[in-house]
Design a protein around this motif. Structure first.
Motif, mmCIF file in Angstrom:
data_model
loop_
_atom_site.group_PDB
_atom_site.id
_atom_site.type_symbol
_atom_site.label_atom_id
_atom_site.label_comp_id
_atom_site.label_asym_id
_atom_site.label_seq_id
_atom_site.Cartn_x
_atom_site.Cartn_y
_atom_site.Cartn_z
ATOM 1 N N PRO A 125 -5.699 6.118 1.267
ATOM 2 C CA PRO A 125 -5.365 7.083 2.319
ATOM 3 C C PRO A 125 -4.353 6.472 3.281
ATOM 4 C CG PRO A 125 -7.732 7.060 1.936
ATOM 5 C CD PRO A 125 -7.159 5.915 1.142
ATOM 6 N N TRP A 126 -3.448 7.314 3.785
ATOM 7 C CA TRP A 126 -2.349 6.799 4.605
ATOM 8 C C TRP A 126 -2.825 6.010 5.818
ATOM 9 C CZ3 TRP A 126 2.351 5.475 3.945
ATOM 10 C CH2 TRP A 126 3.172 5.218 5.048
ATOM 11 N N LYS A 127 -3.800 6.552 6.535
ATOM 12 C CA LYS A 127 -4.259 5.872 7.737
ATOM 13 C C LYS A 127 -4.830 4.500 7.400
ATOM 14 C CE LYS A 127 -6.605 6.889 12.085
ATOM 15 N NZ LYS A 127 -7.359 7.933 12.849
ATOM 16 N N ARG A 128 -5.462 4.389 6.242
ATOM 17 C CA ARG A 128 -5.999 3.097 5.816
ATOM 18 C C ARG A 128 -4.866 2.126 5.500
ATOM 19 N NH1 ARG A 128 -10.178 2.050 0.746
ATOM 20 N NH2 ARG A 128 -10.173 -0.217 0.873
ATOM 21 N N CYS A 143 0.843 -1.190 0.000
ATOM 22 C CA CYS A 143 0.000 0.000 0.000
ATOM 23 C C CYS A 143 0.883 1.247 0.000
ATOM 24 C CB CYS A 143 -0.897 -0.011 1.242
ATOM 25 S SG CYS A 143 -2.244 1.199 1.228
ATOM 26 N N TYR A 144 0.501 2.229 -0.796
ATOM 27 C CA TYR A 144 1.191 3.514 -0.780
ATOM 28 C C TYR A 144 0.149 4.625 -0.669
ATOM 29 C CZ TYR A 144 -0.211 4.135 -5.654
ATOM 30 O OH TYR A 144 -0.961 4.257 -6.801
ATOM 31 N N GLU A 145 0.566 5.785 -0.207
ATOM 32 C CA GLU A 145 -0.387 6.866 0.015
ATOM 33 C C GLU A 145 -0.912 7.430 -1.296
ATOM 34 O OE1 GLU A 145 -0.898 10.787 2.847
ATOM 35 O OE2 GLU A 145 1.103 10.234 2.187
ATOM 36 N N ASP A 146 -2.222 7.672 -1.354
ATOM 37 C CA ASP A 146 -2.840 8.176 -2.576
ATOM 38 C C ASP A 146 -2.741 9.692 -2.710
ATOM 39 O OD1 ASP A 146 -4.653 8.884 -0.612
ATOM 40 O OD2 ASP A 146 -6.392 7.932 -1.561
ATOM 41 N N VAL A 147 -2.121 10.365 -1.752
ATOM 42 C CA VAL A 147 -1.833 11.800 -1.847
ATOM 43 C C VAL A 147 -0.379 11.950 -2.285
ATOM 44 C CG1 VAL A 147 -1.574 13.947 -0.533
ATOM 45 C CG2 VAL A 147 -3.528 12.452 -0.111
ATOM 46 N N ASP A 148 -0.133 12.832 -3.241
ATOM 47 C CA ASP A 148 1.218 13.012 -3.761
ATOM 48 C C ASP A 148 2.202 13.400 -2.664
ATOM 49 O OD1 ASP A 148 0.057 12.569 -6.213
ATOM 50 O OD2 ASP A 148 0.301 14.625 -6.952
ATOM 51 N N GLN A 149 3.357 12.745 -2.662
ATOM 52 C CA GLN A 149 4.499 13.126 -1.838
ATOM 53 C C GLN A 149 5.686 13.323 -2.782
ATOM 54 O OE1 GLN A 149 4.962 14.073 1.106
ATOM 55 N NE2 GLN A 149 3.289 13.324 2.360
ATOM 56 N N PRO A 150 5.620 14.380 -3.581
ATOM 57 C CA PRO A 150 6.657 14.564 -4.601
ATOM 58 C C PRO A 150 8.026 14.856 -3.983
ATOM 59 C CG PRO A 150 5.257 16.527 -4.451
ATOM 60 C CD PRO A 150 4.621 15.469 -3.590
ATOM 61 N N PRO A 151 9.072 14.366 -4.648
ATOM 62 C CA PRO A 151 9.047 13.566 -5.880
ATOM 63 C C PRO A 151 9.084 12.059 -5.606
ATOM 64 C CG PRO A 151 11.297 14.193 -5.398
ATOM 65 C CD PRO A 151 10.446 14.767 -4.275
ATOM 66 N N TRP A 152 8.747 11.662 -4.362
ATOM 67 C CA TRP A 152 8.938 10.268 -3.958
ATOM 68 C C TRP A 152 7.816 9.343 -4.412
ATOM 69 C CZ3 TRP A 152 13.696 10.576 -2.619
ATOM 70 C CH2 TRP A 152 14.167 11.750 -2.000
ATOM 71 N N THR A 153 6.592 9.695 -4.090
ATOM 72 C CA THR A 153 5.445 8.904 -4.530
ATOM 73 C C THR A 153 4.338 9.839 -4.973
ATOM 74 O OG1 THR A 153 4.423 8.796 -2.315
ATOM 75 C CG2 THR A 153 5.959 7.021 -2.906
ATOM 76 N N TYR A 154 3.576 9.385 -5.955
ATOM 77 C CA TYR A 154 2.416 10.123 -6.452
ATOM 78 C C TYR A 154 1.206 9.204 -6.417
ATOM 79 C CZ TYR A 154 5.688 13.673 -8.152
ATOM 80 O OH TYR A 154 6.660 14.643 -8.227
ATOM 81 N N GLY A 155 0.044 9.805 -6.327
ATOM 82 C CA GLY A 155 -1.182 9.017 -6.236
ATOM 83 C C GLY A 155 -1.398 8.064 -7.392
ATOM 84 N N ASP A 156 -0.798 8.381 -8.554
ATOM 85 C CA ASP A 156 -0.974 7.508 -9.720
ATOM 86 C C ASP A 156 0.032 6.361 -9.755
ATOM 87 O OD1 ASP A 156 1.391 8.770 -10.413
ATOM 88 O OD2 ASP A 156 0.617 9.710 -12.242
ATOM 89 N N GLY A 157 0.868 6.248 -8.696
ATOM 90 C CA GLY A 157 1.794 5.127 -8.614
ATOM 91 C C GLY A 157 3.178 5.384 -9.162
ATOM 92 N N HIS A 158 3.457 6.630 -9.542
ATOM 93 C CA HIS A 158 4.793 6.963 -10.023
ATOM 94 C C HIS A 158 5.602 7.631 -8.916
ATOM 95 C CE1 HIS A 158 2.571 6.407 -13.832
ATOM 96 N NE2 HIS A 158 3.738 6.011 -14.277
#
Length: 254
Positions: free
Chosen positions: A58-61, A19-34
Motif C-alpha cells: 500500500p502506498w502509505k506503507r 517499494c512500489y504501490e500495489d494498486v494499479d496505476q496504468p500504464p505506469w505501474t501494476y500491482g504485479d510489478g509490471h
C-alpha cells in the motif's frame, strides 16, 4: 498483499530495496510489478549492472517504510515539501529537484457528480459544500491541508473513491492518473453520474525517491541511477513505447 521481485543483475553492492504501490496505476505501474515505469527501471538496472528488489505494498506503507529505512526508495513519488525531511530527490546543478529525472508525469483529476455545482478554477474550489476524498497517503492530502480544504477519510483506489462520490459521501474526489477518467467515462456504475472537471487539481512529476541514509552511503550510485533514468526515459525508443502504451490503455474496451 506484498510481493517482491528482483530486477537487474547481481553486483558487489547490496541490492537496492524499492517499494512500489500495489494498486494499479496504468500504464505506469501494476500491482504485479509490471508497467512502463518498471520497464524503465529494468533498463536502468541492466545498463548499470544494478540489482533492484521490488516490493508491492500500500502506498502509505511505502512512504512510512522509506521514512523508517526499511526500504531504500519508493517508485513514483511526487515532490512534497514534508518528504524532504527524510528522502532525497534527484537534483540539477542548481540544487533544485530535477524534473528531467522523473519516472513519469501525471495529473491528479477532480471528479464531481453531474448534479453537483462544484468547480475548480485552478486556484480555489467553488460551490464546495462538503469534503473531498482522495487516495491514502498521496501528495494531494498535503496540498489540501495547505489550502485548508476539508477532506474525507482517504481511500485506496479509484473504484472506491468514485463509489464514495456517487453515494454522496464526498462532495468531490481527487484521483491520480487516467484510470479514473476512463472509469468515470466507461464504467456503467459511473457513466452519466460522474463528470471530470476541466482542470486537474495538480499535475506532478513523479520520481524514484531514496531515503537520506541510503543516499548518504552511496550518493554516487544513486546519482548514476537518476542520470540513467533521464537518459533512458528521454530516448526515442522509450518515448514511442510510452505513447503506444497510453494510447492502448485509454482506447481498450475494459
Amino acid at each position: 498483499m506484498t510481493c517482491a521481485l528482483v530486477i537487474g543483475v547481481t553486483t558487489q553492492a547490496a541490492p537496492l530495496r524499492l517499494c512500489y504501490e500495489d494498486v494499479d496505476q496504468p500504464p505506469w505501474t501494476y500491482g504485479d510489478g509490471h508497467g512502463l515505469a518498471m520497464d524503465l527501471l529494468r533498463k536502468v538496472a541492466n545498463s548499470l549492472g544494478e540489482e533492484f528488489v521490488f516490493s508491492g505494498k500500500p502506498w502509505k506503507r511505502c512512504i512510512e517504510e522509506v521514512r523508517a529505512g526499511i526500504v531504500d526508495g519508493v517508485v513514483g513519488a511526487a515532490d512534497v515539501p514534508e518528504r524532504h525531511d527524510f528522502v532525497e530527490y534527484p537534483r540539477d546543478t542548481n540544487g533544485k529537484v530535477d524534473t528531467n529525472a522523473m519516472l513519469w508525469h501525471d495529473h491528479f483529476y477532480l471528479f464531481a457528480t453531474t448534479e453537483s455545482k462544484v468547480e475548480w478554477d485552478g486556484v480555489r474550489f467553488l460551490n464546495l459544500t462538503g469534503s473531498i476524498a482522495t487516495q491514502r497517503g498521496y501528495s494531494v492530502v498535503y496540498w489540501l491541508k495547505q489550502q485548508g480544504v476539508p477532506y474525507a477519510a482517504e481511500s485506496k483506489d479509484a473504484d472506491e473513491l468514485l463509489r464514495l462520490l456517487t453515494s454522496n459521501l464526498a462532495s468531490a474526489v481527487i484521483i491520480q492518473g487516467p484510470v479514473a477518467v476512463k472509469m468515470a467515462t466507461n464504467d456503467s456504475r459511473f457513466k452519466g453520474k460522474v463528470r471530470t472537471l476541466a482542470k486537474p487539481y495538480r499535475s506532478e512529476a513523479l520520481y524514484l525517491i531514496v531515503n537520506k541514509q541510503s543516499y548518504a552511503k552511496a550518493s554516487d550510485r544513486i546519482n548514476a541511477i537518476w542520470q540513467a533514468i533521464t537518459k533512458h526515459r528521454q530516448s526515442a525508443e522509450y518515448q514511442a513505447s510510452e505513447a503506444k502504451a497510453l494510447n492502448k490503455f485509454m482506447n481498450s474496451p475494459d
